[in-house]
Enzyme design. Structure first.
Site, PDB file in Angstrom:
ATOM      1  N   LEU A 127       1.790   3.003   7.756  1.00 42.88           N
ATOM      2  CA  LEU A 127       0.866   4.011   8.274  1.00 42.88           C
ATOM      3  C   LEU A 127      -0.068   4.562   7.200  1.00 42.88           C
ATOM      4  O   LEU A 127      -1.134   5.094   7.522  1.00 42.88           O
ATOM      5  CB  LEU A 127       1.646   5.135   8.943  1.00 42.88           C
ATOM      6  CG  LEU A 127       2.539   4.696  10.125  1.00 42.88           C
ATOM      7  CD1 LEU A 127       3.186   5.909  10.777  1.00 42.88           C
ATOM      8  CD2 LEU A 127       1.773   3.878  11.142  1.00 42.88           C
ATOM      9  N   HIS A 128       0.300   4.422   5.923  1.00 42.80           N
ATOM     10  CA  HIS A 128      -0.603   4.901   4.870  1.00 42.80           C
ATOM     11  C   HIS A 128      -1.860   4.032   4.739  1.00 42.80           C
ATOM     12  O   HIS A 128      -2.785   4.387   4.016  1.00 42.80           O
ATOM     13  CB  HIS A 128       0.117   5.005   3.518  1.00 42.80           C
ATOM     14  CG  HIS A 128       0.643   3.717   2.971  1.00 42.80           C
ATOM     15  ND1 HIS A 128       1.959   3.544   2.608  1.00 42.80           N
ATOM     16  CD2 HIS A 128       0.043   2.527   2.702  1.00 42.80           C
ATOM     17  CE1 HIS A 128       2.141   2.336   2.138  1.00 42.80           C
ATOM     18  NE2 HIS A 128       0.989   1.688   2.182  1.00 42.80           N
ATOM     19  N   ILE A 129      -1.903   2.921   5.444  1.00 45.56           N
ATOM     20  CA  ILE A 129      -3.083   2.043   5.394  1.00 45.56           C
ATOM     21  C   ILE A 129      -4.180   2.545   6.328  1.00 45.56           C
ATOM     22  O   ILE A 129      -5.361   2.274   6.117  1.00 45.56           O
ATOM     23  CB  ILE A 129      -2.693   0.597   5.782  1.00 45.56           C
ATOM     24  CG1 ILE A 129      -1.649   0.046   4.811  1.00 45.56           C
ATOM     25  CG2 ILE A 129      -3.915  -0.322   5.822  1.00 45.56           C
ATOM     26  CD1 ILE A 129      -1.092  -1.307   5.223  1.00 45.56           C
TER      27      ILE A 129
ATOM     28  N   GLU B  29       7.849   6.149   4.312  1.00 36.70           N
ATOM     29  CA  GLU B  29       6.584   6.418   3.632  1.00 36.70           C
ATOM     30  C   GLU B  29       6.781   7.334   2.426  1.00 36.70           C
ATOM     31  O   GLU B  29       7.842   7.948   2.245  1.00 36.70           O
ATOM     32  CB  GLU B  29       5.594   7.095   4.595  1.00 36.70           C
ATOM     33  CG  GLU B  29       4.944   6.160   5.599  1.00 36.70           C
ATOM     34  CD  GLU B  29       3.920   5.214   4.971  1.00 36.70           C
ATOM     35  OE1 GLU B  29       3.631   5.337   3.761  1.00 36.70           O
ATOM     36  OE2 GLU B  29       3.394   4.352   5.701  1.00 36.70           O
TER      37      GLU B  29
ATOM     38  N   ALA C  24      -4.433   6.671   3.321  1.00 42.55           N
ATOM     39  CA  ALA C  24      -4.115   7.902   2.595  1.00 42.55           C
ATOM     40  C   ALA C  24      -2.614   8.144   2.684  1.00 42.55           C
ATOM     41  O   ALA C  24      -1.919   7.531   3.497  1.00 42.55           O
ATOM     42  CB  ALA C  24      -4.866   9.102   3.186  1.00 42.55           C
TER      43      ALA C  24
END
Length: 335
Positions: free
Chosen positions: A241-243, A270, A298
Site C-alpha cells: 500500500l505504500h506504493i 507496512e 508514501a
C-alpha cells in the site's frame, strides 16, 4: 563570545557524511569481502589479490570496515564480526547482501531529491524504459526475498492462520511470506498474486522451497484485476500500500473485502507513521524514498489505514508491532 556546542556540530558532520558509511558497505558487498574472509582470505594481501585491487587501498577499506564493527583485526589478520558472519556471507540462510545491493542501486535516485521536492514528481522515473529490464527485476525480487527472509518467523508467529485453508499473498513478489505461512500451517494453501513478469521468478522460489503442491501463482494487476469473490480466508498485503495513493489503496482493500470469506482477515504489513507523520524515523525517511521512487507512494499513519479498512467494510481492526520497524494492521470481514 558564544560557546560552541561541539556535540551539535559533530551531529551535523556525522549526518552530512553518513553516506560514507553506506558506500563503504556497498563496496565491501560488491567485492564480496565477507565471503572471502569466511573462505580463508584474512590478510590485506590475500584479499587484494582475490579482488584484483590495490593493496594499500584495500587495507584502508578493511580498516574502515573494522571501524564500523563489520570486521575485527588482530595484527595483520582480519575476521568477520558476528553480524557480518550471520548476514553478509553469501550462502548463509539470512544473507542480506542482495538487499544491500538493491539499496546501492537506488542511491542515485536520492541525488535527485531536490528536483523531486521542487516538482513533486519522481524525477528518477522520467527516462525509464517501458519494458522492465530482466536483470534489474531479478535483482529487486531477490532483494525482497532477502529482507523478507529475516522477518518470516516473527510475522508468522503474530498472525493466526491455524483455521485458514486459503491465503492470498497480494503483490507477493518472491512469495517468501506465502511459503513461510504454508510451511507453518500444513493445512494452508496459498496463491501469490503479482504481475506476469514477476510470477515467472516467484515460481523459482516456490520450487526451491519444495512447496509447489501448496503454493501457486496467479498473474494479475492489483489495481485492474479482481481477486475473486468469497475465495480466501486470509489476504496478506505486505509492503504494497505504500506504493499507492489513498484512493487506490481504498480500491485495493475493497477488492480484498470482496475476495474474503465471512470471518476472513486482511493483514497489512507496512512501515507505519505516528500521527505527527515524523516518527518512527525509518517510516518518515521511507516516505521520501517512495516519493523519489514511485509515482504516488508514501508512508501512512495507523489512523489512515484504519479509516481505509473501515470505509471498505472491515471490522475488529487491530495493530501488532513487529521488532523490525514494521507493523501489522489486521481487519476482519464480518457479515
Amino acid at each position: 563570545m558564544n560557546n560552541v556546542n561541539h556535540s551539535s556540530v559533530d551531529y551535523l558532520v556525522q549526518l552530512s557524511c553518513g553516506y560514507w558509511k553506506s558506500c563503504i558497505l556497498f563496496a565491501a558487498v560488491e567485492f564480496d569481502i565477507f565471503t572471502l574472509i569466511n573462505n580463508g582470505k584474512h590478510t590485506r594481501k590475500d584479499i587484494s589479490q582475490s579482488i584484483r585491487s590495490d593493496e594499500r587501498a584495500t587495507e584502508m577499506l578493511l580498516n574502515a570496515l573494522v571501524s564500523l564493527e563489520l570486521l575485527t583485526k588482530q595484527a595483520d589478520r582480519y575476521d568477520n564480526s558476528q553480524i557480518s558472519e550471520l548476514y553478509l556471507v553469501k550462502g548463509k540462510p539470512y544473507y542480506q547482501g542482495d538487499f544491500i545491493h538493491h539499496l546501492h542501486n537506488i542511491m542515485e535516485n536520492w541525488t535527485m531529491i531536490r528536483e523531486t521536492i521542487e516538482t513533486g514528481k519522481a524525477v528518477s522515473l522520467k527516462d525509464l524504459p517501458e519494458e522492465v529490464d530482466p536483470h534489474d527485476l531479478r535483482d529487486f525480487i531477490t532483494a525482497m526475498h532477502a529482507i523478507a527472509s529475516v522477518k518470516t518467523e516473527i510475522l508468522c508467529s503474530k498472525i493466526c492462520l491455524q483455521e485458514a485453508k486459503t491465503l492470498l499473498d497480494l503483490a507477493g513478489g518472491p512469495g517468501t511470506y506465502a511459503i513461510a505461512c504454508a510451511k507453518a500451517n500444513p493445512q494452508l494453501r496459498a496463491v501469490v498474486f503479482d504481475l506476469e513478469h514477476v510470477v515467472k521468478l516467484t515460481r523459482e522460489f516456490i520450487q526451491a522451497a519444495g512447496v509447489e503442491d501448496r503454493v501457486i501463482t496467479q498473474a494479475g494487476n492489483c489495481l485492474e484485476d479482481s481477486f475473486g469473490e468469497n475465495a480466501y480466508d486470509a489476504i496478506l498485503a505486505s509492503n504494497l500500500l505504500h506504493i499507492y495513493n489513498p484512493e487506490n489503496n481504498r480500491k485495493i482493500l475493497k477488492k480484498c473485502h470482496d475476495a474474503l470469506r465471512s470471518g476472513g482477515q486482511v493483514i497489512i504489513h507496512e512501515f507505519v507513521l505516528d500521527e505527527t507523520r515524523t516518527h518512527p524515523q525509518f517510516a518518515a525517511l521511507f516516505s521520501l524514498n517512495m516519493l523519489i521512487g514511485t509515482q504516488e507512494g508514501a508512508s501512512y499513519s495507523e489512523s489512515e489505514y484504519r479509516a481505509w479498512l473501515e470505509n471498505t467494510g472491515f471490522k475488529d481492526i487491530k495493530r501488532i508491532d513487529l521488532v523490525s520497524n514494521s507493523s501489522l494492521i489486521i481487519g476482519k470481514k464480518i457479515l
